[in-house]
Scaffold this motif. Structure first.
Motif, PDB file in Angstrom:
ATOM      1  N   LYS A   1       0.844  -1.201   0.000  1.00 35.24           N
ATOM      2  CA  LYS A   1       0.000   0.000   0.000  1.00 35.24           C
ATOM      3  C   LYS A   1       0.877   1.248   0.000  1.00 35.24           C
ATOM      4  N   SER A   2       0.439   2.257  -0.739  1.00 35.53           N
ATOM      5  CA  SER A   2       1.067   3.572  -0.757  1.00 35.53           C
ATOM      6  C   SER A   2      -0.014   4.623  -0.583  1.00 35.53           C
ATOM      7  N   PHE A   3       0.298   5.667   0.132  1.00 36.43           N
ATOM      8  CA  PHE A   3      -0.625   6.765   0.368  1.00 36.43           C
ATOM      9  C   PHE A   3       0.072   8.060  -0.039  1.00 36.43           C
ATOM     10  N   THR A   4      -0.629   8.902  -0.785  1.00 29.47           N
ATOM     11  CA  THR A   4      -0.069  10.180  -1.210  1.00 29.47           C
ATOM     12  C   THR A   4      -0.815  11.290  -0.488  1.00 29.47           C
ATOM     13  N   GLY A   5      -0.017  12.217   0.075  1.00 28.41           N
ATOM     14  CA  GLY A   5      -0.626  13.318   0.823  1.00 28.41           C
ATOM     15  C   GLY A   5       0.406  14.334   1.222  1.00 28.41           C
ATOM     16  N   GLU A   6       0.357  14.735   2.499  1.00 30.37           N
ATOM     17  CA  GLU A   6       1.262  15.779   2.964  1.00 30.37           C
ATOM     18  C   GLU A   6       1.604  15.584   4.436  1.00 30.37           C
ATOM     19  N   ILE A   7       2.734  16.213   4.814  1.00 29.67           N
ATOM     20  CA  ILE A   7       3.191  16.202   6.206  1.00 29.67           C
ATOM     21  C   ILE A   7       3.734  17.581   6.528  1.00 29.67           C
ATOM     22  N   GLY A   8       3.515  18.015   7.758  1.00 26.30           N
ATOM     23  CA  GLY A   8       4.049  19.308   8.164  1.00 26.30           C
ATOM     24  C   GLY A   8       3.933  19.499   9.656  1.00 26.30           C
ATOM     25  N   GLU A   9       4.733  20.443  10.123  1.00 27.88           N
ATOM     26  CA  GLU A   9       4.694  20.788  11.541  1.00 27.88           C
ATOM     27  C   GLU A   9       3.331  21.402  11.838  1.00 27.88           C
ATOM     28  N   LYS A  10       2.789  21.041  12.970  1.00 23.78           N
ATOM     29  CA  LYS A  10       1.460  21.517  13.353  1.00 23.78           C
ATOM     30  C   LYS A  10       1.422  23.050  13.270  1.00 23.78           C
ATOM     31  N   GLY A  11       0.452  23.548  12.511  1.00 22.35           N
ATOM     32  CA  GLY A  11       0.265  24.989  12.377  1.00 22.35           C
ATOM     33  C   GLY A  11       1.104  25.627  11.284  1.00 22.35           C
ATOM     34  N   LYS A  12       1.894  24.854  10.544  1.00 24.30           N
ATOM     35  CA  LYS A  12       2.727  25.399   9.467  1.00 24.30           C
ATOM     36  C   LYS A  12       2.375  24.734   8.142  1.00 24.30           C
ATOM     37  N   LYS A  13       2.927  25.294   7.048  1.00 19.33           N
ATOM     38  CA  LYS A  13       2.670  24.760   5.711  1.00 19.33           C
ATOM     39  C   LYS A  13       3.192  23.336   5.602  1.00 19.33           C
ATOM     40  N   ALA A  14       2.400  22.474   5.001  1.00 21.61           N
ATOM     41  CA  ALA A  14       2.770  21.063   4.840  1.00 21.61           C
ATOM     42  C   ALA A  14       3.532  20.839   3.535  1.00 21.61           C
TER      43      ALA A  14
ATOM     44  N   LYS B   1      17.036  19.398  21.600  1.00 23.63           N
ATOM     45  CA  LYS B   1      16.029  20.266  20.984  1.00 23.63           C
ATOM     46  C   LYS B   1      14.645  19.827  21.437  1.00 23.63           C
ATOM     47  N   PRO B   2      13.689  20.767  21.447  1.00 21.50           N
ATOM     48  CA  PRO B   2      12.326  20.374  21.814  1.00 21.50           C
ATOM     49  C   PRO B   2      11.726  19.455  20.746  1.00 21.50           C
ATOM     50  N   VAL B   3      10.810  18.603  21.165  1.00 21.69           N
ATOM     51  CA  VAL B   3      10.118  17.696  20.256  1.00 21.69           C
ATOM     52  C   VAL B   3       9.244  18.515  19.305  1.00 21.69           C
ATOM     53  N   VAL B   4       9.294  18.159  18.021  1.00 24.32           N
ATOM     54  CA  VAL B   4       8.472  18.830  17.013  1.00 24.32           C
ATOM     55  C   VAL B   4       7.353  17.871  16.616  1.00 24.32           C
ATOM     56  N   GLN B   5       6.107  18.354  16.706  1.00 22.85           N
ATOM     57  CA  GLN B   5       4.961  17.523  16.344  1.00 22.85           C
ATOM     58  C   GLN B   5       4.555  17.811  14.910  1.00 22.85           C
ATOM     59  N   ASN B   6       4.677  16.801  14.069  1.00 19.06           N
ATOM     60  CA  ASN B   6       4.246  16.890  12.681  1.00 19.06           C
ATOM     61  C   ASN B   6       2.933  16.140  12.530  1.00 19.06           C
ATOM     62  N   GLN B   7       2.106  16.614  11.619  1.00 22.81           N
ATOM     63  CA  GLN B   7       0.855  15.940  11.299  1.00 22.81           C
ATOM     64  C   GLN B   7       0.908  15.503   9.843  1.00 22.81           C
ATOM     65  N   PHE B   8       0.300  14.354   9.569  1.00 25.02           N
ATOM     66  CA  PHE B   8       0.245  13.906   8.180  1.00 25.02           C
ATOM     67  C   PHE B   8      -1.140  13.386   7.853  1.00 25.02           C
ATOM     68  N   LYS B   9      -1.462  13.497   6.572  1.00 28.43           N
ATOM     69  CA  LYS B   9      -2.713  12.930   6.074  1.00 28.43           C
ATOM     70  C   LYS B   9      -2.496  12.591   4.608  1.00 28.43           C
ATOM     71  N   ALA B  10      -3.139  11.522   4.170  1.00 31.81           N
ATOM     72  CA  ALA B  10      -2.952  11.062   2.815  1.00 31.81           C
ATOM     73  C   ALA B  10      -4.105  10.163   2.395  1.00 31.81           C
ATOM     74  N   LYS B  11      -4.180   9.904   1.085  1.00 33.21           N
ATOM     75  CA  LYS B  11      -5.177   9.000   0.532  1.00 33.21           C
ATOM     76  C   LYS B  11      -4.478   7.819  -0.123  1.00 33.21           C
ATOM     77  N   LEU B  12      -5.111   6.686  -0.087  1.00 36.60           N
ATOM     78  CA  LEU B  12      -4.581   5.466  -0.683  1.00 36.60           C
ATOM     79  C   LEU B  12      -4.430   5.673  -2.188  1.00 36.60           C
ATOM     80  N   THR B  13      -3.245   5.375  -2.707  1.00 36.34           N
ATOM     81  CA  THR B  13      -3.021   5.485  -4.153  1.00 36.34           C
ATOM     82  C   THR B  13      -2.731   4.132  -4.770  1.00 36.34           C
ATOM     83  N   LYS B  14      -2.358   3.182  -3.960  1.00 36.15           N
ATOM     84  CA  LYS B  14      -2.016   1.853  -4.475  1.00 36.15           C
ATOM     85  C   LYS B  14      -2.319   0.805  -3.437  1.00 36.15           C
TER      86      LYS B  14
END
Length: 154
Positions: free
Chosen positions: A56-69, A141-154
């Motif tokens: 399975k592969s998922f295409t989407g985005e990841i970014g630091e919470k509150g910033k551009k992904a 360094k402080p922990v950085v929280q990233n968020q991700f979301k994606a849709k199944l592509t394969k």
């Protein structure tokens, strides 16, 4: 008297002989005979681990919470997880674990780069959608929280 001297002479010879044998203990001993090393055997071919999300592969985005992904592709293959957006930071793929079944499944993985930074992935797949967090841990360094979301592509 001759018998006594003869007996004493024999005793002296025996003592001297025994002493000479003990004195020989201090001499270096010859090395044991050399043996041939065991023949080298070829290791069994490595088998790829598999996981329930493999293929399975998922295409989407990841970014630091509150910033551009950033765009990302999340790949599950041979029991391992990879985020293509993290490749440029030196993060390698890593084994993943799952819980749940059917349309809803949770996965977890920890990817690491050469400098020792860790990304701790925790995601939920519901139907064809993937969402979750990836915590970036770096020493000092402080922990950085990233968020991700994606849709199944394969």
């Amino acid at each position: 008297m001759k018998k006594t001297l003869s007996a004493l002479g024999m005793a002296a010879v025996t003592v001297l002989f025994a002493a000479s044998l003990r004195a020989g203990d201090d001499k270096p001993k010859p090395p044991p005979p050399q043996t041939q090393p065991a023949p080298q055997t070829q290791p069994a071919p490595a088998t790829s681990a598999s996981g329930p999300l493999d293929g399975k592969s998922f295409t989407g985005e990841i970014g630091e919470k509150g910033k551009k992904a950033d765009p990302d592709t999340f790949i599950f293959k041979d029991g391992r997880f990879r985020s293509t957006a993290c490749d440029k930071y030196g993060f390698k793929d890593a084994a993943y674990t799952t819980s749940g079944a059917g349309d809803t499944m949770r996965f977890r993985a920890t990817t690491v780069n050469a400098s020792g930074a860790r990304m701790e992935w925790d995601g939920v797949i519901n139907g064809g959608k993937l969402e979750g967090t990836a915590l970036l841990n770096q020493d000092g360094k402080p922990v950085v929280q990233n968020q991700f979301k994606a849709k199944l592509t394969k």
